[in-house]
Enzyme design. Structure first.
Site, PDB file in Angstrom:
ATOM      1  N   ASN A 132      41.421  31.203  47.501  1.00 12.11           N
ATOM      2  CA  ASN A 132      41.121  31.819  48.805  1.00 12.11           C
ATOM      3  C   ASN A 132      39.736  32.469  48.873  1.00 12.11           C
ATOM      4  OD1 ASN A 132      42.284  33.759  47.078  1.00 12.11           O
ATOM      5  ND2 ASN A 132      42.803  35.067  48.805  1.00 12.11           N
ATOM      6  N   GLU A 230      46.250  40.784  40.476  1.00 11.15           N
ATOM      7  CA  GLU A 230      46.005  41.038  41.903  1.00 11.15           C
ATOM      8  C   GLU A 230      46.853  40.033  42.649  1.00 11.15           C
ATOM      9  OE1 GLU A 230      44.510  43.521  42.997  1.00 11.15           O
ATOM     10  OE2 GLU A 230      43.021  44.090  41.488  1.00 11.15           O
ATOM     11  N   CYS A 264      44.399  38.315  50.833  1.00  9.91           N
ATOM     12  CA  CYS A 264      45.515  39.160  50.386  1.00  9.91           C
ATOM     13  C   CYS A 264      45.529  40.490  51.135  1.00  9.91           C
ATOM     14  CB  CYS A 264      45.465  39.352  48.878  1.00  9.91           C
ATOM     15  SG  CYS A 264      43.834  39.711  48.267  1.00  9.91           S
ATOM     16  N   GLU A 433      40.619  46.610  39.844  1.00 10.36           N
ATOM     17  CA  GLU A 433      39.358  45.916  39.570  1.00 10.36           C
ATOM     18  C   GLU A 433      38.263  46.628  40.351  1.00 10.36           C
ATOM     19  OE1 GLU A 433      41.060  41.757  40.520  1.00 10.36           O
ATOM     20  OE2 GLU A 433      39.725  41.472  38.807  1.00 10.36           O
TER      21      GLU A 433
END
Ligand code: NAD
Length: 454
Positions: A132, A230, A264, A433
């Site tokens: 993505n 993630e 996301c 992150e």
């Protein structure tokens, strides 16, 4: 076993490239070479490592337009987004390079000597990236891991290996040691799995579906391998009656349509206080209709196609025929197109209201008061992001603190920034992150005591 992957242009379905897949045996060879390169890399003076990473960043900048065009071709991203993505890789490398000389341990007071800590590199890190945001998400792992003195093996998604391979060529051109950063295209359950299971890989950084994330977590548990996850999101966009309703409605469409909803952090659950619900919907109709959907290489386009036929079918499966709601337009003919869609009258516990669709589909649900808004916002297994629209500062803070998600925006749908931490609560992930602690996540803390008595 699959020996190669066909990369298609999602806007036209034309074949762009075929890329050889990496076998488990080839992964082993890559790990051995990476381990050797890592020792050379970690032995360099910090300033030299930083300089090489900055040189890498300069090359990414020089090649930014080509990287962006490649992203448009293999991922169907709009040109504007793809340019931002290439620039994000450059900035991540620069930011990480700035951390090399600042990766300091601590000196802790103890009797009879001194106690110091070292942040040691982990060794070889495996980054398993999704399709993505192929470039930025890969770089979120690659840049800090390299800066902290590690080697990196990057497995891109099957559908989007080309920008990753391009970046690896630029790293070599910048002068990074050979085999320090290798790209290993291949299937998730072969190449990805081999990275997870290989004893020579010290940490896995995974971004993708919650289902695969759980499998990887189980695989890492076997070796107590370090892991960052993630995973998916189902983020709320909470609009209170005291908000600037016009701006909230005008900005709501792109908060879930950017990257055709394959994000996301997409704000796909629009929660609106009942007293302004009808007014908000009235404003939302023209806002959705005005989104420009089409050829991603056209600078005016705001939304392109979905990544693949499989993704298109998955998205279709969430939207019942004849469902009530607002729909935008999308091209017909070749390409994996789905129109912007906002569903109304959906039960709050329906799959489309609680599960990640990863397409241009949102639901609008009414709520009564602050408590009800937080309850609805949290009524999902995910907890990645969210937006709160209100003019009341106290409420903005109360609701932002109460919602169980990692990244909240007030009166905004702020994008992810490389210098602030990012990650999920609940089943949206594990670890963080980006941000000031990004490099530390790629180190082990070693504690050394030196006696002054002997
Ligand atoms: P996925 O989780 O299957 O793939 C992500 C990456 O993991 C790819 O590189 C894939 O090859 C790899 N992988 C797959 N199986 C693996 C395994 N057993 N071991 C190691 N690596 C493995 O995601 P997908 O199938 O491409 O997309 C499906 C759904 O996942 C989407 O519809 C969306 O809901 C979600 N998704 C979320 C994100 C995100 O950013 N959170 C990204 C991509 C997909």
């Amino acid at each position: 076993m699959i020996h190669e992957h066909r990369v298609l242009n999602p806007a036209t379905e034309e074949l762009v490239a075929t890329v050889p897949a990496t076998s488990a045996a080839e992964v082993s060879t890559a790990v051995a070479r990476a381990a050797e390169a890592q020792r050379t890399w970690a032995a360099l003076a910090p300033a030299d490592r930083a300089r090489l990473l900055r040189r890498f960043a300069v090359l990414v900048d020089d090649h930014g337009e080509r990287l962006a065009r490649l992203e448009v071709t293999e991922a169907g991203h709009t040109l504007g987004n793809a340019r931002w993505e290439a620039a994000n890789v450059r900035d991540l490398l620069d930011y990480a390079a700035g951390g090399v000389e600042r990766l300091t341990g601590r000196q802790i007071p103890v009797p009879g000597g001194i106690d110091i800590t070292f942040l040691e590199p982990l060794g070889v890190v495996g980054v398993i990236a999704p399709w993505n945001f192929p470039m930025p998400i890969a770089a979120w792992g690659v840049a800090p891991a390299l800066a902290a003195g590690n080697a990196v093996l990057l497995k891109p998604a099957e559908t989007t290996p080309l920008t990753a391979q391009y970046l690896a060529r630029l790293a070599l051109e910048a002068g990074l040691p050979e085999h320090l950063f290798q790209v290993l295209p291949g299937a998730g359950d072969v190449t990805g799995r081999a990275l997870v299971e290989h004893p020579g890989v010290a940490k896995i950084v995974f971004t993708g579906s919650t289902r695969v994330g759980k499998e990887i977590m189980a695989g890492c548990a076997d070796r107590v391998k370090r892991l960052t996850l993630e995973l998916g999101g189902k983020s709320p966009n909470i609009v209170f009656a005291d908000a600037d309703i016009e701006t909230a409605a005008a900005t709501a469409p792109m908060s879930f349509l950017d990257n055709a909803g394959q994000d996301c952090c997409a704000r796909t659950r629009i929660l609106v206080q009942r007293s302004v619900y009808d007014r908000f919907l009235e404003l939302l109709v023209p806002a959705v209709a005005s989104v420009v959907v089409g050829d991603p290489s056209d600078e005016k386009t705001q939304m392109g196609p979905l990544i693949s036929l499989a993704q298109l079918e998955r998205v279709r499966g969430f939207v019942p025929d004849g469902a009530d709601g607002i729909r935008g337009s999308a091209p017909t003919g070749p390409g994996f197109w789905f129109p912007p869609t906002v569903l109304t009258g959906v039960a709050p516990d329906a799959p489309v209201a609680t599960e990640e669709v990863f397409g241009p589909v949102a639901v609008v649900l009414p709520f009564e008061d602050e408590e009800d808004a937080v309850r609805l916002a949290d009524a999902t297994e995910h907890g990645l992001a969210g937006s709160v629209w209100t003019r009341d500062v106290g409420r903005a803070l109360r609701v932002s603190r109460a919602v169980r998600a990692g990244n909240l925006s007030v009166n905004s749908h702020s994008a992810v920034r490389y210098w602030t931490p990012f990650g999920g609560y609940k089943q949206s992930g594990l670890g963080r992150e980006l941000g000031p602690d990004a490099l530390a996540a790629f180190t082990e803390t070693k504690n050394v005591f030196i006696s002054t008595e002997a």
